[in-house]
Design a protein around this motif. Structure first.
Motif, PDB file in Angstrom:
ATOM      1  N   PRO A 439     -19.517  36.573 -42.078  1.00 32.88           N
ATOM      2  CA  PRO A 439     -18.178  36.256 -41.487  1.00 32.88           C
ATOM      3  C   PRO A 439     -17.179  34.990 -41.933  1.00 32.88           C
ATOM      4  N   THR A 440     -15.808  35.157 -41.771  1.00 38.14           N
ATOM      5  CA  THR A 440     -14.932  34.362 -42.413  1.00 38.14           C
ATOM      6  C   THR A 440     -14.859  32.916 -41.555  1.00 38.14           C
ATOM      7  N   ALA A 441     -15.136  33.032 -40.300  1.00 39.27           N
ATOM      8  CA  ALA A 441     -14.748  31.830 -39.258  1.00 39.27           C
ATOM      9  C   ALA A 441     -15.994  31.243 -38.933  1.00 39.27           C
ATOM     10  N   ARG A 442     -15.763  30.240 -38.070  1.00 40.54           N
ATOM     11  CA  ARG A 442     -16.986  29.601 -37.806  1.00 40.54           C
ATOM     12  C   ARG A 442     -17.583  30.244 -36.454  1.00 40.54           C
ATOM     13  N   LEU A 443     -19.066  30.249 -36.650  1.00 45.10           N
ATOM     14  CA  LEU A 443     -19.753  31.121 -35.665  1.00 45.10           C
ATOM     15  C   LEU A 443     -19.986  30.208 -34.324  1.00 45.10           C
ATOM     16  N   ARG A 444     -19.699  30.935 -33.106  1.00 48.05           N
ATOM     17  CA  ARG A 444     -20.246  30.431 -31.953  1.00 48.05           C
ATOM     18  C   ARG A 444     -21.309  31.396 -31.369  1.00 48.05           C
ATOM     19  N   VAL A 445     -22.899  31.051 -31.624  1.00 44.06           N
ATOM     20  CA  VAL A 445     -23.671  31.955 -31.467  1.00 44.06           C
ATOM     21  C   VAL A 445     -24.348  31.488 -30.061  1.00 44.06           C
ATOM     22  N   GLU A 457     -24.391  27.509 -42.323  1.00 43.78           N
ATOM     23  CA  GLU A 457     -24.307  26.101 -41.760  1.00 43.78           C
ATOM     24  C   GLU A 457     -23.495  25.445 -40.773  1.00 43.78           C
ATOM     25  N   GLU A 458     -21.976  25.996 -40.932  1.00 43.02           N
ATOM     26  CA  GLU A 458     -21.258  25.606 -39.909  1.00 43.02           C
ATOM     27  C   GLU A 458     -21.256  26.543 -38.710  1.00 43.02           C
ATOM     28  N   SER A 459     -22.012  26.571 -38.000  1.00 38.26           N
ATOM     29  CA  SER A 459     -22.027  27.579 -36.657  1.00 38.26           C
ATOM     30  C   SER A 459     -22.465  26.645 -35.596  1.00 38.26           C
ATOM     31  N   ASP A 460     -22.223  27.028 -34.347  1.00 39.47           N
ATOM     32  CA  ASP A 460     -22.515  26.495 -33.319  1.00 39.47           C
ATOM     33  C   ASP A 460     -23.458  27.363 -32.553  1.00 39.47           C
ATOM     34  N   TRP A 461     -24.243  26.555 -31.856  1.00 37.16           N
ATOM     35  CA  TRP A 461     -25.488  27.140 -30.936  1.00 37.16           C
ATOM     36  C   TRP A 461     -25.239  27.183 -29.688  1.00 37.16           C
ATOM     37  N   ILE A 462     -25.146  27.881 -28.692  1.00 35.97           N
ATOM     38  CA  ILE A 462     -24.851  27.878 -27.166  1.00 35.97           C
ATOM     39  C   ILE A 462     -26.286  28.487 -26.691  1.00 35.97           C
ATOM     40  N   HIS A 463     -26.839  27.652 -25.877  1.00 39.39           N
ATOM     41  CA  HIS A 463     -28.265  28.000 -25.181  1.00 39.39           C
ATOM     42  C   HIS A 463     -27.823  28.903 -23.838  1.00 39.39           C
ATOM     43  N   VAL A 464     -28.768  29.960 -23.906  1.00 37.96           N
ATOM     44  CA  VAL A 464     -28.483  30.926 -22.648  1.00 37.96           C
ATOM     45  C   VAL A 464     -28.604  30.397 -21.566  1.00 37.96           C
ATOM     46  N   GLU A 465     -29.441  29.067 -21.493  1.00 43.46           N
ATOM     47  CA  GLU A 465     -29.555  28.497 -20.099  1.00 43.46           C
ATOM     48  C   GLU A 465     -28.371  27.835 -19.627  1.00 43.46           C
ATOM     49  N   GLU A 466     -27.260  27.782 -20.490  1.00 44.57           N
ATOM     50  CA  GLU A 466     -26.052  27.119 -19.900  1.00 44.57           C
ATOM     51  C   GLU A 466     -25.541  28.296 -19.016  1.00 44.57           C
ATOM     52  N   TYR A 467     -25.517  29.359 -19.130  1.00 44.05           N
ATOM     53  CA  TYR A 467     -24.979  30.481 -18.479  1.00 44.05           C
ATOM     54  C   TYR A 467     -25.747  30.636 -16.943  1.00 44.05           C
ATOM     55  N   LYS A 477     -15.810  33.441 -22.630  1.00 44.23           N
ATOM     56  CA  LYS A 477     -14.375  33.127 -22.971  1.00 44.23           C
ATOM     57  C   LYS A 477     -14.267  31.621 -22.984  1.00 44.23           C
ATOM     58  N   ALA A 478     -15.189  30.954 -21.883  1.00 38.39           N
ATOM     59  CA  ALA A 478     -15.085  29.435 -22.044  1.00 38.39           C
ATOM     60  C   ALA A 478     -15.782  28.975 -22.972  1.00 38.39           C
ATOM     61  N   LYS A 479     -16.872  29.179 -23.526  1.00 38.60           N
ATOM     62  CA  LYS A 479     -17.504  29.014 -24.479  1.00 38.60           C
ATOM     63  C   LYS A 479     -17.050  29.384 -25.825  1.00 38.60           C
ATOM     64  N   ASN A 480     -15.955  30.277 -26.009  1.00 35.33           N
ATOM     65  CA  ASN A 480     -15.560  30.845 -27.253  1.00 35.33           C
ATOM     66  C   ASN A 480     -16.574  31.312 -28.115  1.00 35.33           C
ATOM     67  N   ILE A 481     -17.461  32.179 -27.274  1.00 33.57           N
ATOM     68  CA  ILE A 481     -18.646  32.925 -27.977  1.00 33.57           C
ATOM     69  C   ILE A 481     -18.255  34.134 -28.858  1.00 33.57           C
ATOM     70  N   ASN A 482     -18.541  34.198 -30.009  1.00 36.01           N
ATOM     71  CA  ASN A 482     -18.083  35.278 -30.954  1.00 36.01           C
ATOM     72  C   ASN A 482     -19.461  35.849 -31.676  1.00 36.01           C
ATOM     73  N   PHE A 483     -20.592  35.677 -31.304  1.00 38.23           N
ATOM     74  CA  PHE A 483     -21.547  36.193 -32.096  1.00 38.23           C
ATOM     75  C   PHE A 483     -22.919  36.240 -30.852  1.00 38.23           C
ATOM     76  N   ILE A 484     -23.452  37.538 -30.640  1.00 41.60           N
ATOM     77  CA  ILE A 484     -24.498  37.257 -29.599  1.00 41.60           C
ATOM     78  C   ILE A 484     -25.426  38.501 -30.185  1.00 41.60           C
ATOM     79  N   TYR A 523     -29.221  44.764 -31.236  1.00 44.57           N
ATOM     80  CA  TYR A 523     -28.069  44.934 -31.703  1.00 44.57           C
ATOM     81  C   TYR A 523     -27.393  43.620 -31.553  1.00 44.57           C
ATOM     82  N   LEU A 524     -26.075  43.736 -32.328  1.00 43.72           N
ATOM     83  CA  LEU A 524     -25.421  42.611 -32.401  1.00 43.72           C
ATOM     84  C   LEU A 524     -23.853  42.697 -31.906  1.00 43.72           C
ATOM     85  N   LEU A 525     -23.395  41.552 -30.844  1.00 42.16           N
ATOM     86  CA  LEU A 525     -22.183  41.944 -30.313  1.00 42.16           C
ATOM     87  C   LEU A 525     -21.301  40.825 -31.108  1.00 42.16           C
TER      88      LEU A 525
END
Length: 532
Positions: A439-445, A457-467, A477-484, A523-525
C-alpha cells in the motif's frame, strides 16, 4: 578421525533434511518470537526494547537481516539455522564426553528431529541452549586450568543473560568459582593472563552496551510471569478454564492472593500455603515433563509415523539383540575404572541453574524444560560411554561404528519423505498476501495478532479491545482504520457483534474492499484508497 567427520557430515545432512523445505510445512507462530523479530528489524544501541528483552537475540536477527531483507524469509531462516545448529552442538557435546562417534551421531540426530528442537516456540531458548552446549563442549575438549574453564562458563552465562536475563545468575556463580580456582592456582604461577583479561574486557563491554540484565532493569517481566503461571496452576487445581487475557489473569491472581502480593517472595511471606502448593505442583510437573521429553526425544522420534501394533515387538527385539551384543565384563570394568569429571558436572549445573529454578518458582514451560535436556544428555553420556560391545568376526573388516552410521544414514533418508510433505500454512499465506499489496499510504491496522511485524514500518496498530461502543462503523471512522485482517481468530472474536456484522454488510459503501487471503477463509478488509 575420518569416522568423526563422517558423523559430522551425517548430522549436517540430517539438519538439511529437517529444514530444506521448511516454508512448505511450517507455519508462522505469533507471540514472543515475533516480538524478538520486530526488535531485530529495528535493532540499535542503546537497545530500546530493554535489557531484559533479549538485546543480543535482537542483534542476532539484525545480523542476518543484513543478508535477508524480507522479514518472513528472516523468520524462517532463523528457525532453520538455530534448529540445525542445536543438533550440531549436541553432537559436539556428546563427543566431548567421549561418547563414540556413531552413538553421538544417533543421539544428536534423534534430538534434531525431536519435538524439543524445531517445533519449540519461542525459538529464543534454542539460542542459549546452543551457546551452553557449545561452551561445555569447548571446555571438555581442552585441557585448560579450572579457572579458565569457569571463566568460559561465566562468559557464556553473561552472553546468555542478554538473551534470557535469568542466566545472569550462572554468570555470577561461575565467576565466583573461577575466582576461587584462580586464588588456589595463583601461588603456583599458573595464571594465563590473556583469557583473564579477555574475560574482563568483554564483560565490561557487554555491561556498558546493554546494562545489567538482572539487577539494573525493571523486574516486572519475572513478576508478571509468576502471576500468570500461578493462575495457570490455580485454574488446574479448581478444574476451571484459564482467563483468556493478561488483565483477567492478573485480576484473578490478586483476588486469590490479595492486592499486596506481587512477587513470589510476597506470596511466601503472606500466603505461604498457596506459594508452596505452587512450588510442589511445578516440581511434580517438571519431573513428569522431563521424563516425557526424554522418551519423546529418544524413543518416539525414532518411530514417529509408524504406529503398527508390531512396533512394541520390534523394539523388544532390538533391545534383546543389543543386550546380547553387550560385553558385560568389560562394561562393568568400565563403570569401575572411569571417573566422573566432578567440576565439569558442577559447570553443567551452574549453567542450568536458572532454568532449574525457573521451572520450580514460575512454571515448567517447554522453553525452560529444553535446558533440562542438557542434564539428561550428560547422564545418558555417562552410561553409554561405559558400555562395551562384543567383537564380532563378521564386522572385523569394517571400521568401528560404520554399520551404525550407515543405519543412521538410512534413518535420515526415510525422514526426508516426511519433511518434504507440504502442509497448510495459513498465517504465512496471510503474511505473503499482505506484503504483496504494498500500500502507498500509512497503515492503520486493527488486529489481535502480530502481523504488524511483517507490515511496513510506518504503520499504526489499533487494539481490538479499544472497540467497546457497539458501533463498529463509527469506531473505524474515529480511528481512521484502513486495514483489517480477518483471521479465524478475528472472525470468532466479532462473530456475535452486531456492529461489526452491519459494517461487513456495508463495507463497500464505506470504501473498503474485501479480499480472500488464504485457503481457510481468512480475508482482508482494506480501504480502496490504499491500493497502489
Amino acid at each position: 578421525m575420518r569416522l568423526h567427520w563422517l558423523g559430522v557430515f551425517i548430522v549436517l545432512i540430517a539438519g538439511w533434511v529437517l529444514v530444506h523445505d521448511i516454508t512448505a510445512w511450517k507455519d508462522v507462530e505469533f507471540g514472543d518470537e515475533t516480538t524478538y523479530l520486530g526488535s531485530g528489524l529495528t535493532f540499535s544501541v542503546p537497545f530500546i526494547g530493554g535489557v531484559q528483552w533479549g538485546p543480543l537475540y535482537a542483534a542476532w536477527y539484525a545480523f542476518w537481516h543484513l543478508f535477508i531483507p524480507d522479514s518472513l524469509d528472516l523468520y524462517y531462516a532463523n528457525w532453520a539455522i538455530l534448529s540445525v545448529l542445536a543438533g550440531f552442538v549436541a553432537f559436539l557435546w556428546f563427543r566431548s564426553l567421549k561418547v563414540s562417534v556413531a552413538m553421538s551421531a544417533w543421539l544428536a540426530v534423534l534430538f534434531l528431529f525431536s519435538n524439543q528442537n524445531l517445533p519449540l516456540n519461542p525459538k529464543i531458548s534454542i539460542a542459549p541452549f546452543c551457546l551452553i552446549l557449545g561452551a561445555l563442549a569447548l571446555v571438555h575438549f581442552n585441557a585448560w586450568p579450572q579457572y579458565v574453564r569457569f571463566l568460559v562458563m561465566a562468559f557464556t552465562g553473561l552472553v546468555c543473560s542478554y538473551i534470557r536475563p535469568e542466566f545472569y545468575v550462572s554468570f555470577l556463580c561461575a565467576m565466583v568459582i573461577a575466582l576461587g580456582w584462580l586464588w588456589k592456582e595463583a601461588p603456583d604461577g599458573k595464571i594465563q593472563w590473556l583469557p583473564l583479561g579477555s574475560f574482563v574486557v568483554a564483560s565490561l563491554v557487554l555491561h556498558l552496551l546493554f546494562g545489567n540484565p538482572l539487577f539494573g532493569a525493571d523486574d516486572s517481566r519475572s513478576t508478571v510471569a509468576f502471576q500468570q503461571h500461578f493462575v495457570v496452576n490455580y485454574s488446574a487445581w479448581n478444574h476451571q478454564p484459564e482467563p483468556s487475557t493478561i488483565e483477567a489473569q492478573l485480576k484473578l491472581f490478586h483476588k486469590v492472593l490479595g492486592d499486596d502480593v506481587q512477587t513470589f517472595t510476597d506470596a511466601v511471606k503472606k500466603q505461604p500455603k498457596w506459594a508452596f502448593k505452587h512450588v510442589f505442583t511445578n516440581i511434580t510437573h517438571s519431573l513428569t515433563a522431563n521424563v516425557k521429553n526424554a522418551v519423546d526425544t529418544f524413543y518416539q522420534t525414532l518411530f514417529r509415523g509408524w504406529y503398527s501394533r508390531w512396533r512394541t515387538a520390534f523394539v523388544g527385539l532390538i533391545v534383546l539383540i543389543f543386550a546380547g551384543c553387550v560385553d558385560y565384563r568389560r562394561t562393568f570394568q568400565n563403570f569401575q575404572k572411569t571417573s566422573v569429571d566432578f567440576w565439569g558436572f558442577i559447570g553443567v549445573l551452574v549453567l542450568l541453574l536458572p532454568s532449574l529454578v525457573a521451572t520450580v518458582l514460575i512454571y515448567p514451560r517447554t522453553h525452560y524444560l529444553v535446558f533440562h535436556l542438557i542434564l539428561i544428555f550428560w547422564l545418558l553420556a555417562q552410561v553409554v560411554r561405559r558400555i562395551a560391545l562384543r567383537d564380532f568376526s563378521f564386522f572385523g573388516q569394517l571400521p568401528q561404528g560404520t554399520v551404525a552410521l550407515a543405519a543412521l544414514g538410512v534413518f535420515v533418508g526415510i525422514r526426508y519423505l516426511s519433511y518434504s510433505q507440504p502442509l497448510p500454512t495459513p498465517i504465512a499465506d496471510n503474511v505473503r498476501f499482505i506484503k504483496a499489496i504494498q500500500p502507498t499510504a500509512r497503515l492503520r491496522v486493527l488486529e489481535r495478532d502480530w502481523y504488524r511485524v511483517f507490515l511496513k514500518e510506518e504503520s499504526d496498530w489499533i487494539h481490538v479491545e479499544e472497540y467497546t461502543s457497539g458501533n463498529f462503523t463509527d469506531f473505524v471512522k474515529a480511528k481512521n482504520i484502513n486495514f483489517i485482517l480477518m483471521t479465524q481468530d478475528m472472525q470468532a472474536y466479532f462473530a456475535k457483534d452486531a456492529g461489526f456484522q452491519e459494517f461487513l454488510q456495508n463495507h463497500a459503501s464505506l470504501g473498503f474492499e474485501k479480499r480472500l487471503t488464504n485457503s481457510i477463509g481468512d480475508y482482508l478488509l482494506i480501504k480502496q484508497t490504499l491500493k497502489p
